[in-house]
Design a protein around this motif. Structure first.
Motif, PDB file in Angstrom:
ATOM      1  N   SER A  70       0.856  -1.184   0.000  1.00 13.02           N
ATOM      2  CA  SER A  70       0.000   0.000   0.000  1.00 13.02           C
ATOM      3  C   SER A  70       0.889   1.230   0.000  1.00 13.02           C
ATOM      4  CB  SER A  70      -0.911   0.001   1.233  1.00 13.02           C
ATOM      5  OG  SER A  70      -1.569   1.241   1.364  1.00 13.02           O
ATOM      6  N   ALA A  71       0.448   2.260  -0.711  1.00 15.39           N
ATOM      7  CA  ALA A  71       1.255   3.469  -0.809  1.00 15.39           C
ATOM      8  C   ALA A  71       1.413   4.149   0.541  1.00 15.39           C
ATOM      9  CB  ALA A  71       0.620   4.428  -1.818  1.00 15.39           C
ATOM     10  N   ARG A 109      14.028   7.439  -2.076  1.00 17.82           N
ATOM     11  CA  ARG A 109      15.067   6.945  -2.987  1.00 17.82           C
ATOM     12  C   ARG A 109      14.495   5.978  -4.010  1.00 17.82           C
ATOM     13  NH1 ARG A 109      20.132   4.089  -0.317  1.00 17.82           N
ATOM     14  NH2 ARG A 109      18.463   2.692   0.349  1.00 17.82           N
ATOM     15  N   SER A 110      13.717   5.001  -3.565  1.00 17.86           N
ATOM     16  CA  SER A 110      13.166   4.020  -4.507  1.00 17.86           C
ATOM     17  C   SER A 110      12.142   4.672  -5.446  1.00 17.86           C
ATOM     18  CB  SER A 110      12.507   2.878  -3.728  1.00 17.86           C
ATOM     19  OG  SER A 110      11.417   3.347  -2.961  1.00 17.86           O
ATOM     20  N   PHE A 111      11.387   5.644  -4.941  1.00 17.48           N
ATOM     21  CA  PHE A 111      10.372   6.295  -5.763  1.00 17.48           C
ATOM     22  C   PHE A 111      11.004   7.034  -6.940  1.00 17.48           C
ATOM     23  CE2 PHE A 111       7.698   9.969  -6.799  1.00 17.48           C
ATOM     24  CZ  PHE A 111       6.484   9.351  -7.038  1.00 17.48           C
ATOM     25  N   TRP A 112      11.988   7.895  -6.672  1.00 19.60           N
ATOM     26  CA  TRP A 112      12.589   8.693  -7.747  1.00 19.60           C
ATOM     27  C   TRP A 112      13.490   7.849  -8.639  1.00 19.60           C
ATOM     28  CZ3 TRP A 112      10.188  12.927  -8.641  1.00 19.60           C
ATOM     29  CH2 TRP A 112       9.558  13.616  -7.608  1.00 19.60           C
ATOM     30  N   ALA A 113      14.133   6.859  -8.092  1.00 18.21           N
ATOM     31  CA  ALA A 113      14.964   5.972  -8.930  1.00 18.21           C
ATOM     32  C   ALA A 113      14.099   5.185  -9.924  1.00 18.21           C
ATOM     33  CB  ALA A 113      15.754   5.008  -8.057  1.00 18.21           C
ATOM     34  N   THR A 114      12.906   4.781  -9.483  1.00 14.47           N
ATOM     35  CA  THR A 114      12.018   4.046 -10.388  1.00 14.47           C
ATOM     36  C   THR A 114      11.461   4.966 -11.469  1.00 14.47           C
ATOM     37  OG1 THR A 114      11.413   2.624  -8.518  1.00 14.47           O
ATOM     38  CG2 THR A 114      10.022   2.524 -10.466  1.00 14.47           C
ATOM     39  N   ILE A 115      11.226   6.221 -11.131  1.00 19.63           N
ATOM     40  CA  ILE A 115      10.772   7.170 -12.150  1.00 19.63           C
ATOM     41  C   ILE A 115      11.840   7.346 -13.235  1.00 19.63           C
ATOM     42  CG2 ILE A 115      10.269   9.616 -12.542  1.00 19.63           C
ATOM     43  CD1 ILE A 115       8.710   9.667  -9.976  1.00 19.63           C
ATOM     44  N   VAL A 116      13.096   7.447 -12.815  1.00 18.16           N
ATOM     45  CA  VAL A 116      14.187   7.569 -13.794  1.00 18.16           C
ATOM     46  C   VAL A 116      14.243   6.325 -14.687  1.00 18.16           C
ATOM     47  CG1 VAL A 116      16.689   7.699 -14.025  1.00 18.16           C
ATOM     48  CG2 VAL A 116      15.527   9.106 -12.329  1.00 18.16           C
ATOM     49  N   ALA A 117      14.146   5.143 -14.088  1.00 17.50           N
ATOM     50  CA  ALA A 117      14.188   3.901 -14.874  1.00 17.50           C
ATOM     51  C   ALA A 117      13.005   3.820 -15.827  1.00 17.50           C
ATOM     52  CB  ALA A 117      14.183   2.697 -13.925  1.00 17.50           C
ATOM     53  N   ASN A 118      11.844   4.294 -15.380  1.00 15.84           N
ATOM     54  CA  ASN A 118      10.673   4.255 -16.249  1.00 15.84           C
ATOM     55  C   ASN A 118      10.825   5.232 -17.417  1.00 15.84           C
ATOM     56  OD1 ASN A 118       7.564   5.314 -16.746  1.00 15.84           O
ATOM     57  ND2 ASN A 118       7.691   3.131 -16.264  1.00 15.84           N
ATOM     58  N   ASN A 119      11.411   6.386 -17.169  1.00 13.41           N
ATOM     59  CA  ASN A 119      11.634   7.351 -18.267  1.00 13.41           C
ATOM     60  C   ASN A 119      12.642   6.802 -19.268  1.00 13.41           C
ATOM     61  OD1 ASN A 119       9.845   9.128 -17.092  1.00 13.41           O
ATOM     62  ND2 ASN A 119      11.451  10.237 -15.970  1.00 13.41           N
ATOM     63  N   ILE A 120      13.658   6.099 -18.790  1.00 11.45           N
ATOM     64  CA  ILE A 120      14.621   5.474 -19.708  1.00 11.45           C
ATOM     65  C   ILE A 120      13.930   4.420 -20.555  1.00 11.45           C
ATOM     66  CG2 ILE A 120      16.680   4.031 -19.821  1.00 11.45           C
ATOM     67  CD1 ILE A 120      17.682   5.433 -17.295  1.00 11.45           C
ATOM     68  N   THR A 121      13.047   3.639 -19.929  1.00  5.51           N
ATOM     69  CA  THR A 121      12.305   2.617 -20.682  1.00  5.51           C
ATOM     70  C   THR A 121      11.416   3.267 -21.746  1.00  5.51           C
ATOM     71  OG1 THR A 121      12.276   1.210 -18.717  1.00  5.51           O
ATOM     72  CG2 THR A 121      10.725   0.670 -20.466  1.00  5.51           C
ATOM     73  N   ALA A 122      10.798   4.418 -21.409  1.00  6.86           N
ATOM     74  CA  ALA A 122       9.910   5.088 -22.367  1.00  6.86           C
ATOM     75  C   ALA A 122      10.668   5.634 -23.572  1.00  6.86           C
ATOM     76  CB  ALA A 122       9.167   6.230 -21.673  1.00  6.86           C
ATOM     77  N   SER A 123      11.976   5.859 -23.434  1.00  6.28           N
ATOM     78  CA  SER A 123      12.762   6.375 -24.559  1.00  6.28           C
ATOM     79  C   SER A 123      13.192   5.273 -25.517  1.00  6.28           C
ATOM     80  CB  SER A 123      13.999   7.099 -24.036  1.00  6.28           C
ATOM     81  OG  SER A 123      14.844   6.189 -23.331  1.00  6.28           O
ATOM     82  N   PRO A 177      -1.196   7.437 -15.924  1.00  5.79           N
ATOM     83  CA  PRO A 177      -0.384   8.593 -16.357  1.00  5.79           C
ATOM     84  C   PRO A 177       0.708   8.961 -15.357  1.00  5.79           C
ATOM     85  CG  PRO A 177      -2.555   9.298 -15.601  1.00  5.79           C
ATOM     86  CD  PRO A 177      -2.591   7.818 -15.635  1.00  5.79           C
ATOM     87  N   ASP A 178       0.509   8.675 -14.067  1.00  6.31           N
ATOM     88  CA  ASP A 178       1.475   9.051 -13.033  1.00  6.31           C
ATOM     89  C   ASP A 178       1.753   7.865 -12.113  1.00  6.31           C
ATOM     90  OD1 ASP A 178       1.564  11.764 -13.913  1.00  6.31           O
ATOM     91  OD2 ASP A 178      -0.370  12.087 -12.904  1.00  6.31           O
ATOM     92  N   PHE A 179       2.821   8.010 -11.347  1.00 11.56           N
ATOM     93  CA  PHE A 179       3.115   7.009 -10.329  1.00 11.56           C
ATOM     94  C   PHE A 179       2.116   7.147  -9.186  1.00 11.56           C
ATOM     95  CE2 PHE A 179       7.016   4.556 -10.856  1.00 11.56           C
ATOM     96  CZ  PHE A 179       7.419   5.022 -12.101  1.00 11.56           C
ATOM     97  N   SER A 180       1.530   6.023  -8.799  1.00 13.15           N
ATOM     98  CA  SER A 180       0.515   6.055  -7.746  1.00 13.15           C
ATOM     99  C   SER A 180       0.494   4.712  -7.020  1.00 13.15           C
ATOM    100  CB  SER A 180      -0.861   6.354  -8.354  1.00 13.15           C
ATOM    101  OG  SER A 180      -1.212   5.322  -9.273  1.00 13.15           O
ATOM    102  N   ALA A 181      -0.561   4.526  -6.226  1.00 15.27           N
ATOM    103  CA  ALA A 181      -0.713   3.252  -5.512  1.00 15.27           C
ATOM    104  C   ALA A 181      -0.906   2.097  -6.484  1.00 15.27           C
ATOM    105  CB  ALA A 181      -1.900   3.349  -4.562  1.00 15.27           C
ATOM    106  N   THR A 182      -1.513   2.353  -7.640  1.00 13.14           N
ATOM    107  CA  THR A 182      -1.684   1.302  -8.648  1.00 13.14           C
ATOM    108  C   THR A 182      -0.337   0.847  -9.187  1.00 13.14           C
ATOM    109  OG1 THR A 182      -3.749   2.395  -9.243  1.00 13.14           O
ATOM    110  CG2 THR A 182      -2.936   0.705 -10.741  1.00 13.14           C
ATOM    111  N   THR A 183       0.591   1.790  -9.322  1.00  8.24           N
ATOM    112  CA  THR A 183       1.937   1.423  -9.788  1.00  8.24           C
ATOM    113  C   THR A 183       2.607   0.469  -8.798  1.00  8.24           C
ATOM    114  OG1 THR A 183       2.118   3.628 -10.773  1.00  8.24           O
ATOM    115  CG2 THR A 183       4.136   2.346 -10.551  1.00  8.24           C
ATOM    116  N   LEU A 184       2.475   0.755  -7.508  1.00  7.14           N
ATOM    117  CA  LEU A 184       3.075  -0.111  -6.489  1.00  7.14           C
ATOM    118  C   LEU A 184       2.451  -1.508  -6.523  1.00  7.14           C
ATOM    119  CD1 LEU A 184       4.992  -0.406  -4.094  1.00  7.14           C
ATOM    120  CD2 LEU A 184       3.139   0.424  -2.619  1.00  7.14           C
TER     121      LEU A 184
END
Length: 345
Positions: free
Chosen positions: A115-116, A197-211, A227-234
């Protein structure tokens, strides 16, 4: 089966009932009855015997339906080529780490809440309050990094030893997929504490995947689950980390082991390949012709086998001893003949 109890004879029964015949005027002496200790010992031996027989029956029943003995024998008694060393244990070490990750992951899931709002609190509770919680979490955390390192080394050994060549190409492809899935396991597990740390690191990895080309944007949307990172993403990362990816890794590891047992282990490149059955040793073959076939090959006087080129050259040369011997045909010098008083003809 021989009974563990001492047998009672007919005479003993008759003596007990008072009907025993007399021999030489005296009743047949009654045999000694088993003591309580002997009875207990007999019961114990009988129970052990029945337990062992029952175990054999169950093992035989399972083996007749699964052929587990044949599979175990094929895996443990397979031929291992000479020259194998510690580099060949990297695959087994990777599988051991995967088993450890599965066990520790199950233990952590008993205390984790995907849970978030409660994920970080559950991780903190697991680390600080649960008995050996920090130790199990540390095993799982460092085991993920160690598994990636081991699978990299295992694939490097496979590549440099040439074990990816025919007929093991499919096993190499499975190994590449296992490497990708292992990295996905690390990525999906990194978000689960859901701290900064895990939240922002995963955003970076997701942006790399999107490229990435073609499938990159679709894959990033699937991982983000919106569209955004949320509880559904977790929740999606937790499902991938606990169910989908481990199931795929387990199935592919089974296929990988099946091909290893079926195709065998490759020998190191510095070990000479085994000589095919019926082939002759290299030292018995001279100039591409086996000594056993020397009857059809010209042999020189010193016993060596001549090649076809040498035979042709020998045939074209004219031996000095075979040159025609005859009278010298040199013309007489008329001057010399006149000096000697001879008349030239």
């Amino acid at each position: 089966m021989k009974s563990p109890f001492p047998s009672r004879t007919k005479k003993a029964d008759q003596a007990e009932n008072g009907t025993a015949p007399e021999e030489n005027g005296a009743a047949v002496e009654e045999e000694a009855k088993p003591t309580r200790k002997e009875k207990l010992s007999g019961h114990k031996d009988l129970a052990v015997h029945h337990s062992a027989e029952a175990g054999k029956d169950v093992a035989g029943w399972v083996d007749s339906r699964t052929n587990a003995t044949g599979i175990f024998t094929a895996m443990m008694s397979r031929h291992v080529p000479k020259g194998t060393n510690w580099f060949y244990t990297l695959g087994s070490a990777t599988m051991f780490i995967f088993a450890m990750q599965a066990i520790t992951g199950v233990i952590l899931s008993m205390y984790y809440t995907p849970s978030a709002t409660q994920a970080y609190a559950s991780i903190t509770h697991l680390t600080n309050d649960v008995f050996l919680g920090e130790f199990v979490r540390g095993l799982h955390k460092w085991g993920s990094s160690l598994m990636i390192i081991l699978i990299f080394l295992h694939m490097a050994r496979t590549f440099f030893f040439g074990a990816y060549k025919y007929p093991r190409e499919l096993n190499w492809v499975i190994g590449v997929v296992l490497l990708i899935l292992t990295m996905v396991m690390g990525l999906t597990g990194y978000l689960l504490p859901f701290d900064q740390r895990s939240f922002w690191a995963t955003i970076v990895a997701n942006n790399i995947t999107a490229s990435g080309p073609v499938v990159g944007p679709y894959l990033a949307d699937f991982m983000r689950a919106g569209p955004d990172f949320s509880a559904t993403t977790l929740s999606r990362f937790y499902a991938l980390h606990m169910l989908v990816v481990p199931g795929l890794i387990g199935a592919l590891v089974g296929a990988h082991l099946f091909l290893v047992v079926k195709l065998g282990t490759t020998a190191p490149p510095w070990v000479r390949a085994a000589r095919p059955k019926g082939a002759q040793r290299a030292e018995t073959v001279v100039a591409g012709v086996a000594v056993a076939d020397s009857e059809e090959v010209p042999v020189s006087s010193n016993g060596s086998v001549e090649t076809a080129t040498e035979v042709v050259e020998t045939a074209t040369e004219v031996p000095e001893s075979e040159e025609p011997e005859g009278p010298e045909t040199e013309d007489a010098d008329p001057t010399e003949a006149a000096d000697e008083g001879e008349t030239p003809s």
